[in-house]
Scaffold this motif. Structure first.
Motif, PDB file in Angstrom:
ATOM      1  N   SER A   1      -4.418  -2.294  -4.102  1.00 33.04           N
ATOM      2  CA  SER A   1      -4.039  -1.159  -3.259  1.00 33.04           C
ATOM      3  C   SER A   1      -4.657   0.141  -3.774  1.00 33.04           C
ATOM      4  O   SER A   1      -5.084   0.978  -2.981  1.00 33.04           O
ATOM      5  N   LEU A   2      -4.722   0.303  -5.095  1.00 34.10           N
ATOM      6  CA  LEU A   2      -5.306   1.532  -5.655  1.00 34.10           C
ATOM      7  C   LEU A   2      -6.822   1.570  -5.493  1.00 34.10           C
ATOM      8  O   LEU A   2      -7.389   2.638  -5.236  1.00 34.10           O
TER       9      LEU A   2
ATOM     10  N   GLU B   1       0.464   9.762  -1.778  1.00 33.61           N
ATOM     11  CA  GLU B   1       0.865  10.500  -0.579  1.00 33.61           C
ATOM     12  C   GLU B   1       1.889   9.716   0.248  1.00 33.61           C
ATOM     13  O   GLU B   1       2.887  10.258   0.717  1.00 33.61           O
TER      14      GLU B   1
ATOM     15  N   SER C   1       2.071   2.095  -3.294  1.00 39.35           N
ATOM     16  CA  SER C   1       1.033   2.348  -4.297  1.00 39.35           C
ATOM     17  C   SER C   1       0.316   3.680  -4.122  1.00 39.35           C
ATOM     18  O   SER C   1      -0.181   4.238  -5.094  1.00 39.35           O
ATOM     19  N   TRP C   2       0.200   4.156  -2.896  1.00 42.13           N
ATOM     20  CA  TRP C   2      -0.555   5.384  -2.647  1.00 42.13           C
ATOM     21  C   TRP C   2       0.350   6.600  -2.849  1.00 42.13           C
ATOM     22  O   TRP C   2       1.440   6.664  -2.255  1.00 42.13           O
TER      23      TRP C   2
ATOM     24  N   VAL D   1       0.835  -1.200   0.000  1.00 42.73           N
ATOM     25  CA  VAL D   1       0.000   0.000   0.000  1.00 42.73           C
ATOM     26  C   VAL D   1       0.874   1.256   0.000  1.00 42.73           C
ATOM     27  O   VAL D   1       0.636   2.189  -0.762  1.00 42.73           O
TER      28      VAL D   1
ATOM     29  N   TYR E   1      -7.292   2.580  -2.020  1.00 46.13           N
ATOM     30  CA  TYR E   1      -6.995   4.014  -1.896  1.00 46.13           C
ATOM     31  C   TYR E   1      -8.233   4.847  -2.223  1.00 46.13           C
ATOM     32  O   TYR E   1      -8.597   5.744  -1.462  1.00 46.13           O
ATOM     33  N   HIS E   2      -8.902   4.514  -3.330  1.00 41.96           N
ATOM     34  CA  HIS E   2     -10.090   5.280  -3.726  1.00 41.96           C
ATOM     35  C   HIS E   2     -11.229   5.093  -2.722  1.00 41.96           C
ATOM     36  O   HIS E   2     -11.952   6.051  -2.411  1.00 41.96           O
TER      37      HIS E   2
END
Length: 169
Positions: free
Chosen positions: A121-122, A17, A14-15, A11, A125-126
């Protein structure tokens, strides 16, 4: 109850931030992820287990920290986060609603076969960003309900007189 296993480093990598934060400090990126998970868990009521690889760390022992509904696990030497998650899903995958968050396609397939739902992971994230938006709106609503405006505390006639004085200057 929904249980969510999160492959922590997957994660973080992938994120956007978290990826930026990790460039300076993995520790800071881990803490930021855990803060986000605590908010997400508190809002949704899910139990979350964030798993970090320590399999390359010589002499590492499995380390668990539990804080309310968010647990953090550092795997032992020689054990990957994927292996740890697979083992846990194997034990509980068909007894509870289990989600595994990872972008590792092989891991997604294995955990799915063992009874868990998978989320990249994306995608996660959303979902988390959507929930953070709802948290923000809820906080805003609570804040606006608790505001004590001066105009709410004075008599309407006095408010009109004060407004007239303000406009005449």
């Amino acid at each position: 109850m929904r249980i969510v296993f999160v492959d922590g480093y997957n994660v973080i990598n992938s994120w956007p931030e978290l990826k930026e934060i990790k460039e300076y400090s993995y520790e800071s990126a881990r803490e930021k992820l855990l803060d986000i998970m605590r908010n997400y868990s508190a809002f949704c009521g899910y139990k979350i287990e964030v798993v970090f690889d320590a399999h390359m760390v010589k002499g590492a022992y499995e380390k668990k920290e539990k804080n309310d509904k968010v647990s953090v696990v550092f795997t032992k030497e020689g054990e990957t986060a994927d292996a740890y998650i697979e083992k846990k899903v194997n034990l509980i995958g068909r007894k509870f609603e289990v989600y595994v968050v990872t972008s590792d396609s092989l891991e997604q397939q294995v955990t799915f076969q063992r009874g868990a739902s998978r989320m990249s992971s994306l995608e996660f994230y959303h979902e988390v960003m959507k929930i953070e938006g709802k948290i923000g709106k809820k906080c805003e609503k609570v804040y606006s309900q608790k505001r004590n405006l001066f105009e709410d505390m004075i008599d309407e006639d006095i408010a009109k007189i004060l407004e007239k004085m303000r406009r005449s200057q």
